[in-house]
Write a protein that holds these residues in place. Sequence first.
Motif, short mmCIF file in Angstrom:
data_model
loop_
_atom_site.label_atom_id
_atom_site.label_comp_id
_atom_site.label_asym_id
_atom_site.label_seq_id
_atom_site.Cartn_x
_atom_site.Cartn_y
_atom_site.Cartn_z
N LYS A 102 0.83 -1.20 0.00
CA LYS A 102 0.00 0.00 0.00
C LYS A 102 0.87 1.25 0.00
CE LYS A 102 -4.04 -2.04 0.49
NZ LYS A 102 -5.00 -1.99 -0.56
N GLY A 103 0.33 2.33 -0.54
CA GLY A 103 1.05 3.60 -0.56
C GLY A 103 1.40 4.08 0.83
N ASN A 104 2.63 4.60 0.98
CA ASN A 104 3.14 5.09 2.27
C ASN A 104 3.01 4.05 3.38
OD1 ASN A 104 3.97 7.69 1.37
ND2 ASN A 104 1.80 8.24 1.28
N ASP A 105 3.31 2.80 3.05
CA ASP A 105 3.21 1.72 4.03
C ASP A 105 4.40 0.78 3.86
OD1 ASP A 105 2.12 0.26 6.11
OD2 ASP A 105 0.32 -0.35 5.01
N LYS A 106 4.42 -0.26 4.64
CA LYS A 106 5.48 -1.26 4.54
C LYS A 106 4.88 -2.65 4.65
CE LYS A 106 6.61 -0.33 9.34
NZ LYS A 106 5.97 0.96 9.46
N LEU A 107 5.60 -3.62 4.12
CA LEU A 107 5.16 -5.01 4.19
C LEU A 107 6.34 -5.83 4.72
CD1 LEU A 107 3.04 -7.22 3.56
CD2 LEU A 107 4.09 -7.41 1.30
N TYR A 108 6.08 -6.56 5.79
CA TYR A 108 7.10 -7.43 6.37
C TYR A 108 6.97 -8.81 5.75
CZ TYR A 108 7.74 -3.91 10.00
OH TYR A 108 8.01 -2.75 10.67
N LEU A 109 8.03 -9.29 5.11
CA LEU A 109 8.09 -10.67 4.64
C LEU A 109 8.82 -11.42 5.75
CD1 LEU A 109 9.08 -10.20 0.89
CD2 LEU A 109 6.82 -10.20 1.93
N GLN A 110 8.10 -12.32 6.45
CA GLN A 110 8.66 -12.92 7.65
C GLN A 110 8.20 -14.37 7.82
OE1 GLN A 110 7.31 -10.54 10.93
NE2 GLN A 110 5.24 -10.44 10.17
N PRO A 111 8.92 -15.14 8.65
CA PRO A 111 8.53 -16.53 8.88
C PRO A 111 7.10 -16.63 9.42
CG PRO A 111 10.71 -16.09 9.79
CD PRO A 111 10.14 -14.77 9.37
N GLY A 112 6.35 -17.59 8.88
CA GLY A 112 4.97 -17.81 9.31
C GLY A 112 3.97 -16.85 8.69
N LYS A 113 4.44 -15.94 7.90
CA LYS A 113 3.56 -14.95 7.24
C LYS A 113 3.90 -14.95 5.75
CE LYS A 113 2.12 -13.30 11.23
NZ LYS A 113 0.79 -13.15 11.70
N ILE A 114 3.68 -13.83 5.07
CA ILE A 114 4.08 -13.72 3.67
C ILE A 114 5.60 -13.75 3.59
CG2 ILE A 114 4.07 -12.23 1.62
CD1 ILE A 114 1.38 -11.11 2.61
N HIS A 115 6.11 -14.50 2.62
CA HIS A 115 7.56 -14.62 2.42
C HIS A 115 7.82 -15.00 0.96
CE1 HIS A 115 6.11 -18.64 3.47
NE2 HIS A 115 7.09 -19.09 2.69
N ILE A 116 9.08 -15.03 0.60
CA ILE A 116 9.48 -15.45 -0.75
C ILE A 116 10.02 -16.88 -0.66
CG2 ILE A 116 11.17 -15.08 -2.61
CD1 ILE A 116 11.02 -12.07 -1.90
N MET A 117 9.57 -17.73 -1.57
CA MET A 117 10.12 -19.07 -1.70
C MET A 117 10.96 -19.14 -2.97
SD MET A 117 9.39 -21.07 0.81
CE MET A 117 10.05 -22.56 0.10
N LEU A 118 12.19 -19.59 -2.81
CA LEU A 118 13.07 -19.84 -3.96
C LEU A 118 13.14 -21.35 -4.13
CD1 LEU A 118 15.97 -17.30 -3.29
CD2 LEU A 118 13.90 -17.00 -4.69
N MET A 119 12.74 -21.83 -5.30
CA MET A 119 12.69 -23.27 -5.54
C MET A 119 13.55 -23.61 -6.76
SD MET A 119 8.68 -23.73 -4.69
CE MET A 119 8.24 -22.25 -5.56
N GLY A 120 14.13 -24.80 -6.70
CA GLY A 120 15.05 -25.21 -7.75
C GLY A 120 16.40 -24.53 -7.57
N LEU A 121 16.89 -24.53 -6.33
CA LEU A 121 18.20 -23.92 -6.06
C LEU A 121 19.26 -24.59 -6.92
CD1 LEU A 121 18.13 -23.59 -2.15
CD2 LEU A 121 17.81 -21.77 -3.83
N ASN A 122 20.15 -23.79 -7.48
CA ASN A 122 21.19 -24.36 -8.34
C ASN A 122 22.55 -24.40 -7.64
OD1 ASN A 122 22.07 -21.66 -8.57
ND2 ASN A 122 20.77 -21.38 -10.36
N ARG A 123 22.59 -24.04 -6.37
CA ARG A 123 23.82 -24.16 -5.58
C ARG A 123 23.46 -24.13 -4.11
NH1 ARG A 123 26.00 -19.16 -3.58
NH2 ARG A 123 25.02 -17.33 -4.49
N ASP A 124 24.38 -24.62 -3.29
CA ASP A 124 24.20 -24.54 -1.85
C ASP A 124 24.47 -23.11 -1.40
OD1 ASP A 124 23.76 -27.27 -1.83
OD2 ASP A 124 25.82 -27.77 -1.30
#
Length: 160
Positions: A102-124
């Motif tokens: 939202k405008g003039n707001d913030k979004l926390y990406l955090q454990p147990g809530k909204i977060h980013i998943m990276l799948m198909g990792l090509n390295r450790d």
Amino acid sequence: MVFLVKKFKNSNFYKIFFVLTIFLFFKLVYAKQNLFLHGGYTFETFPGQKSTSVYMVIYNNSKEDVVIDSISTDVSKIGEFHTHTLEKNINRMKKLDNITIKGNDKLYLQPGKIHIMLMGLNRDLKDYDEFDLILKSKENRKYKTVIKVLNKRLDKMNQM
């Protein structure tokens, strides 16, 4: 033109002009950056692990809502937004097609809530590693940040 250069050569005009030019340059560059991505991190992976989650805070300093609809990085094939839902007393992850800050707001990406998943990792991913992550808005603006890889023992402390 040569007359003006000679006239102002030994004055403070050049200093003021230089400072104003630098100020305007940064104002123009950063005025376009309405989103700021802060504190991005993930945890180190074990050998052969194929997915990980990424957390950060996204600040929207504009008046307009910003919709992010894609994620890219060179460490994985797929990047998606996920959230957690509780279904029949079972905690499940659910893919989100996009997120809105939202405008003039913030979004926390955090454990147990909204977060980013990276799948198909090509390295450790090892402690102290870093990698670039790019979020792209619906308007095709790209927002790049550096993700820090933290020691997995820190993740266990978070679960206590």
